[in-house]
Scaffold this active site. Structure first.
Site, PDB file in Angstrom:
ATOM      1  N   SER A 128      34.553  45.795  39.199  1.00  0.00           N
ATOM      2  CA  SER A 128      35.980  46.055  39.396  1.00  0.00           C
ATOM      3  C   SER A 128      36.646  46.670  38.170  1.00  0.00           C
ATOM      4  CB  SER A 128      36.715  44.761  39.772  1.00  0.00           C
ATOM      5  OG  SER A 128      36.861  43.917  38.647  1.00  0.00           O
ATOM      6  N   LYS A 170      40.399  41.239  33.967  1.00  0.00           N
ATOM      7  CA  LYS A 170      41.294  42.214  34.593  1.00  0.00           C
ATOM      8  C   LYS A 170      42.338  42.667  33.572  1.00  0.00           C
ATOM      9  CE  LYS A 170      39.951  41.957  39.027  1.00  0.00           C
ATOM     10  NZ  LYS A 170      38.715  41.218  38.763  1.00  0.00           N
TER      11      LYS A 170
END
Length: 212
Positions: A128, A170
């Site tokens: 991701s 993230k």
């Protein structure tokens, strides 16, 4: 900056070269390296030395038997960083309950480490964050800190809801009364949570890149 993690045999060779230099003030021969690490074939030793040279960890003069120089001796320096297991670059996954008990380390150049604060390493699992040059199998170096600036890449624990509980890496953004955990891959979607639903473990400061 990105560095390639060493294979175990290459790390063993690098450590032997460093200890040999400490004891003798001159480098070992290929045969001495092989004897120290249990490799009978000089061609296999030479192959691993070539890999270390490609990574700019050593320099070699092939015209002399001890024509080897450890680049770290010129001020780069190396430090062991504790490796605390895997971190999700995707859906959050649990961190080890006692990561220090894993007793694993990675070697990292001191120039890629912060000048202050505690650091630890985690191995990326998932893709991701691939557009931030963090791919599956890479090792991130994290400085422990409870807060980060908006937009920085961080290691974050999702406390709730239960179906999302776990740790992830993230980009962290503040957005009014919520926080956004944003991936760096258009095929993944952001997680939107309340501030008290997350805990920040630290800021990602560099990475050891696993080239393929």
């Amino acid at each position: 900056m990105m560095y390639t993690p060493l294979r175990p045999r290459q790390e063993e060779i690098l450590r032997f070269i460093e200890s040999y230099l400490d004891e003798n003030n001159y480098p070992p021969t290929i045969r001495e390296i092989g004897q120290a690490v249990g490799i009978s074939s000089t061609s296999v030793v030479n192959y691993n030395l070539e890999k270390l040279e490609e990574l700019k960890l050593i320099e070699r003069n092939r015209e002399v038997s001890r024509g080897l120089r450890l680049v770290g001796r010129d001020g780069i320096g190396w430090r062991e960083v504790p490796l605390y297991g895997a971190i999700a670059a995707g859906d959050p996954i649990p961190l080890p309950e006692d990561p220090a008990a894993l007793d694993e380390q990675v070697l990292a150049p001191e120039e890629m480490l912060p000048s202050s604060g505690e650091v630890f390493a985690l191995r990326i699992k998932g893709q991701s964050m691939i557009d931030a040059l963090l791919d599956d199998g890479d090792v991130i170096i994290v400085r422990s800190q409870p807060e980060v600036e908006t937009g920085e890449v961080a290691v974050i624990e999702v406390l709730e809801p239960p179906e999302w509980a776990g740790a992830t890496v993230k980009r962290f953004y503040f957005a009014e009364d919520q926080v956004e955990l944003r991936p760096a891959n258009p095929t993944y979607t952001s997680l939107w949570l309340l501030p008290d639903q997350v805990r920040i473990y630290g800021k990602v400061v560099s990475a050891l890149r696993q080239y393929r």
